[in-house]
Design an enzyme around this catalytic site. Structure first.
Site, PDB file in Angstrom:
ATOM      1  N   CYS A  40      31.325  42.548  38.149  1.00 22.98           N
ATOM      2  CA  CYS A  40      32.556  42.140  37.466  1.00 22.98           C
ATOM      3  C   CYS A  40      33.321  43.381  37.004  1.00 22.98           C
ATOM      4  O   CYS A  40      32.801  44.492  36.997  1.00 22.98           O
ATOM      5  CB  CYS A  40      32.169  41.237  36.296  1.00 22.98           C
ATOM      6  SG  CYS A  40      33.507  40.720  35.236  1.00 22.98           S
ATOM      7  N   HIS A  41      34.581  43.171  36.598  1.00 22.48           N
ATOM      8  CA  HIS A  41      35.446  44.308  36.251  1.00 22.48           C
ATOM      9  C   HIS A  41      34.959  45.154  35.101  1.00 22.48           C
ATOM     10  O   HIS A  41      35.180  46.357  35.069  1.00 22.48           O
ATOM     11  CB  HIS A  41      36.850  43.802  35.940  1.00 22.48           C
ATOM     12  CG  HIS A  41      37.610  43.572  37.187  1.00 22.48           C
ATOM     13  ND1 HIS A  41      38.360  44.547  37.778  1.00 22.48           N
ATOM     14  CD2 HIS A  41      37.654  42.506  37.998  1.00 22.48           C
ATOM     15  CE1 HIS A  41      38.865  44.080  38.892  1.00 22.48           C
ATOM     16  NE2 HIS A  41      38.453  42.838  39.053  1.00 22.48           N
ATOM     17  N   THR A  42      34.325  44.509  34.147  1.00 22.25           N
ATOM     18  CA  THR A  42      33.854  45.253  32.986  1.00 22.25           C
ATOM     19  C   THR A  42      32.772  46.259  33.361  1.00 22.25           C
ATOM     20  O   THR A  42      32.673  47.331  32.765  1.00 22.25           O
ATOM     21  CB  THR A  42      33.384  44.253  31.928  1.00 22.25           C
ATOM     22  OG1 THR A  42      34.544  43.690  31.389  1.00 22.25           O
ATOM     23  CG2 THR A  42      32.618  44.859  30.821  1.00 22.25           C
ATOM     24  N   HIS A  62      26.262  42.124  33.906  1.00 21.43           N
ATOM     25  CA  HIS A  62      26.231  41.094  32.858  1.00 21.43           C
ATOM     26  C   HIS A  62      26.435  39.697  33.423  1.00 21.43           C
ATOM     27  O   HIS A  62      26.697  38.768  32.665  1.00 21.43           O
ATOM     28  CB  HIS A  62      27.314  41.402  31.812  1.00 21.43           C
ATOM     29  CG  HIS A  62      28.698  41.334  32.374  1.00 21.43           C
ATOM     30  ND1 HIS A  62      29.237  42.346  33.110  1.00 21.43           N
ATOM     31  CD2 HIS A  62      29.623  40.354  32.340  1.00 21.43           C
ATOM     32  CE1 HIS A  62      30.454  41.995  33.503  1.00 21.43           C
ATOM     33  NE2 HIS A  62      30.708  40.781  33.051  1.00 21.43           N
ATOM     34  N   GLU A  63      26.333  39.541  34.762  1.00 21.06           N
ATOM     35  CA  GLU A  63      26.625  38.234  35.379  1.00 21.06           C
ATOM     36  C   GLU A  63      25.448  37.838  36.266  1.00 21.06           C
ATOM     37  O   GLU A  63      25.536  37.892  37.493  1.00 21.06           O
ATOM     38  CB  GLU A  63      27.931  38.366  36.198  1.00 21.06           C
ATOM     39  CG  GLU A  63      28.577  37.059  36.562  1.00 21.06           C
ATOM     40  CD  GLU A  63      29.918  37.269  37.282  1.00 21.06           C
ATOM     41  OE1 GLU A  63      30.979  37.008  36.681  1.00 21.06           O
ATOM     42  OE2 GLU A  63      29.898  37.686  38.454  1.00 21.06           O
ATOM     43  N   CYS A  92      23.139  31.855  18.447  1.00 22.97           N
ATOM     44  CA  CYS A  92      21.954  31.755  17.583  1.00 22.97           C
ATOM     45  C   CYS A  92      21.887  30.412  16.864  1.00 22.97           C
ATOM     46  O   CYS A  92      20.839  29.984  16.428  1.00 22.97           O
ATOM     47  CB  CYS A  92      21.931  32.903  16.575  1.00 22.97           C
ATOM     48  SG  CYS A  92      23.079  32.698  15.183  1.00 22.97           S
ATOM     49  N   CYS A  95      24.184  31.745  12.492  1.00 21.91           N
ATOM     50  CA  CYS A  95      25.071  32.694  11.797  1.00 21.91           C
ATOM     51  C   CYS A  95      26.339  31.961  11.318  1.00 21.91           C
ATOM     52  O   CYS A  95      26.597  30.810  11.676  1.00 21.91           O
ATOM     53  CB  CYS A  95      25.445  33.866  12.711  1.00 21.91           C
ATOM     54  SG  CYS A  95      26.581  33.440  14.044  1.00 21.91           S
ATOM     55  N   CYS A  98      28.465  30.754  14.341  1.00 15.63           N
ATOM     56  CA  CYS A  98      27.920  29.593  15.057  1.00 15.63           C
ATOM     57  C   CYS A  98      28.032  28.321  14.218  1.00 15.63           C
ATOM     58  O   CYS A  98      28.418  27.266  14.726  1.00 15.63           O
ATOM     59  CB  CYS A  98      26.463  29.832  15.439  1.00 15.63           C
ATOM     60  SG  CYS A  98      26.231  30.964  16.839  1.00 15.63           S
ATOM     61  N   CYS A 106      29.188  34.503  18.282  1.00 16.15           N
ATOM     62  CA  CYS A 106      27.966  34.655  17.484  1.00 16.15           C
ATOM     63  C   CYS A 106      27.829  36.100  17.025  1.00 16.15           C
ATOM     64  O   CYS A 106      28.051  37.028  17.800  1.00 16.15           O
ATOM     65  CB  CYS A 106      26.764  34.260  18.347  1.00 16.15           C
ATOM     66  SG  CYS A 106      25.163  34.535  17.592  1.00 16.15           S
ATOM     67  N   ARG A 110      25.288  41.260  17.250  1.00 15.09           N
ATOM     68  CA  ARG A 110      26.475  41.940  17.734  1.00 15.09           C
ATOM     69  C   ARG A 110      26.412  43.460  17.592  1.00 15.09           C
ATOM     70  O   ARG A 110      26.735  44.200  18.510  1.00 15.09           O
ATOM     71  CB  ARG A 110      27.670  41.401  16.960  1.00 15.09           C
ATOM     72  CG  ARG A 110      28.970  41.703  17.587  1.00 15.09           C
ATOM     73  CD  ARG A 110      30.051  40.996  16.828  1.00 15.09           C
ATOM     74  NE  ARG A 110      30.692  41.901  15.910  1.00 15.09           N
ATOM     75  CZ  ARG A 110      31.685  41.552  15.090  1.00 15.09           C
ATOM     76  NH1 ARG A 110      32.106  40.315  15.061  1.00 15.09           N
ATOM     77  NH2 ARG A 110      32.232  42.418  14.310  1.00 15.09           N
ATOM     78  N   CYS A 169      29.594  34.793  33.857  1.00 18.61           N
ATOM     79  CA  CYS A 169      30.828  35.393  33.334  1.00 18.61           C
ATOM     80  C   CYS A 169      32.068  34.662  33.858  1.00 18.61           C
ATOM     81  O   CYS A 169      32.678  33.886  33.153  1.00 18.61           O
ATOM     82  CB  CYS A 169      30.919  36.895  33.617  1.00 18.61           C
ATOM     83  SG  CYS A 169      32.414  37.617  32.886  1.00 18.61           S
ATOM     84  N   ARG A 364      34.564  37.851  44.435  1.00 20.88           N
ATOM     85  CA  ARG A 364      33.309  38.225  43.804  1.00 20.88           C
ATOM     86  C   ARG A 364      32.323  38.712  44.855  1.00 20.88           C
ATOM     87  O   ARG A 364      32.215  38.102  45.918  1.00 20.88           O
ATOM     88  CB  ARG A 364      32.655  37.021  43.111  1.00 20.88           C
ATOM     89  CG  ARG A 364      32.891  36.961  41.626  1.00 20.88           C
ATOM     90  CD  ARG A 364      32.402  38.208  40.918  1.00 20.88           C
ATOM     91  NE  ARG A 364      32.537  38.073  39.486  1.00 20.88           N
ATOM     92  CZ  ARG A 364      33.639  38.354  38.793  1.00 20.88           C
ATOM     93  NH1 ARG A 364      34.710  38.817  39.401  1.00 20.88           N
ATOM     94  NH2 ARG A 364      33.663  38.198  37.487  1.00 20.88           N
TER      95      ARG A 364
END
Ligand code: NAD
Ligand code: 022
Ligand code: ZN
Length: 369
Positions: A40-42, A62-63, A92, A95, A98, A106, A110, A169, A364
């Site tokens: 992905c782009h990130t 992350h995907e 979670c 928190c 959430c 969440c 973090r 993602c 993708r």
């Protein structure tokens, strides 16, 4: 244990495939064998060095989708053998965020996630004694990764990893932006800026929501055919529109769009996306992530006259609750993913996947282990 991973040693360098050391899961953590991951782009934003918060060395990605191999003390919601999708936005359920029910952001882990470490402040990854950072709490460019229990969504076992990883993602972000963030209703008019891996999912989300008019805006005309297959009713090639794009879109949507989505990450387009919305009620959702330090602008008049500017992270989805449902939608044929995965490559060809993204040839690319 040892596992195979693509390592980002330094900003701007190609990733290096190597065997690395992975520590087992501690209390509240799970060890997952990643079977497939999207690019992905990130990931590219960080790899390239343009991300001021990027940390090196790191295991990006992350995907993903995979199988739980082991769990640490106290883990109750998943067990070895379960199929899961890692969540860069955890859930979670305890928190303030959430429990507010007002946001999916969440806050439980973090701070440590942003620093590239596990909630106890340490990394599970190392290579030759050098610590490697985690990335967005996921690090799916490793064949095995360790994740907090609250950052995995358990999914059905008949879902193919090399397709549903994209739900980690792009699919959830695009569809969620329409359903959770904008709450598009049947009959609505929608304008989507950017018909890539996110915008095409916004289009299928709008179709799912029953939008009557779905206008796609892109400067790349090769994106038109795919967008039409996903529900786009009108295409606007922004490179060919004579004069200002905003009045053109306002007239095309009979006074302005009920909803618009910016899916590029360009602050000029964000302004156009807001201003092409209908006076009095139009809602514009920023999905694209702009470069560090960028600013958006418009005249206050645009908001005073009732347009609403919003943003969305991970499509407003609560991962552990919503991701399994989106997997069901895919398995039931309500949403389509296969055609959006234009390339599937073995993990060792990861740098080629980045090239395809650079050249705009892929929507993708999915890597399989
Ligand atoms: P992409 O590269 O696949 O698609 C972008 C599209 O925009 C391309 O089709 C390109 O031709 C078009 N485009 C570029 N400049 C344009 C312009 N000036 N005018 C018209 N069209 C233009 O990218 P993507 O994977 O779809 O991601 C889009 C954005 O969404 C990125 O910024 C990404 O970081 C962001 N994103 C945000 C979230 C979130 O949670 N908010 C999640 C995932 C991705
Ligand atoms: C995913 N993204 C872009 C392409 N693929 C993406 C990037 C950033 C976010 C969401 C999706 C995002 C929006 C808001 C935040 N992030 C902040 C969340 C918060 O502060 O609670 C974000 C996220 C994770 C990380 C950084 C920023 C990280 O893990 N480093 C969700
Ligand atoms: Zn992403």
């Amino acid at each position: 244990m040892k596992t195979r991973a693509a390592i980002a040693w330094e900003a701007g360098k190609p990733l290096e495939i190597d065997d690395i050391d992975l520590d087992g899961p501690r209390a509240g953590e799970v060890l997952v064998e990643i079977r497939a991951t999207g690019v992905c782009h990130t990931d590219e934003f960080t790899r390239s060095g343009n991300d001021p918060e990027g940390q090196f060395p790191a295991i990006l990605g992350h995907e993903g989708a995979g199988v739980v191999v082991d769990v640490g003390a106290g883990v109750k919601s998943v067990r070895p053998g379960d199929h899961v999708i890692p969540l860069y936005t955890p859930e979670c359920r305890e928190c303030k965020s959430c429990t507010s029910r007002k946001t999916n952001l969440c806050t439980a882990i973090r701070a440590t996630q942003g620093r590239g470490v596990m909630p106890d402040g340490t990394s599970r990854f190392a290579r030759g004694g050098t610590m490697l950072h985690h990335y967005m709490g996921c690090s799916t460019f490793a064949n095995h990764t360790v994740l907090p229990e609250i950052a995995v969504a358990k999914i059905r076992e008949d879902a193919p990893f090399d397709k549903v990883c994209y739900i980690g993602c792009g699919v959830t972000t695009g569809i969620g932006a329409v359903i959770n963030t904008a709450k598009v209703e049947p009959g609505a008019s929608v304008v989507v800026f950017g018909l890539g891996g996110i915008g095409l999912n916004v289009i299928q989300g709008a179709r799912l929501a029953g939008a009557a008019q779905i206008v796609g805006v892109d400067r790349n005309p090769t994106r038109r055919a795919m967008a039409e297959r996903f529900g786009m009713t009108h295409f606007v090639n922004s490179a060919e529109v004579q004069g200002d794009l905003v009045p053109y879109l306002v007239s095309l949507t009979d006074g302005g769009a009920d909803y618009s989505f910016e899916c590029v990450g360009n602050v000029e387009l964000m302004r156009q996306a807001l201003e092409c919305c209908h006076r009095g009620w139009g809602v514009s959702v920023i999905v694209g992530v702009a470069g560090a330090g960028q600013e958006i602008r418009t005249r206050p008049f645009q908001l005073v006259t009732g347009r609403v500017w919003k943003g969305t992270a991970f499509g407003g989805a609560r991962g552990r609750t919503d991701v399994p449902k989106i997997v069901d939608w895919y398995m039931d044929g309500r949403i389509r993913i296969d055609e959006l995965i234009t390339h599937t490559l073995p993990h060792r060809e990861i740098n080629h996947a980045f090239d395809l993204m650079h050249r705009g040839e892929s929507i993708r690319t999915v890597l399989t282990y």
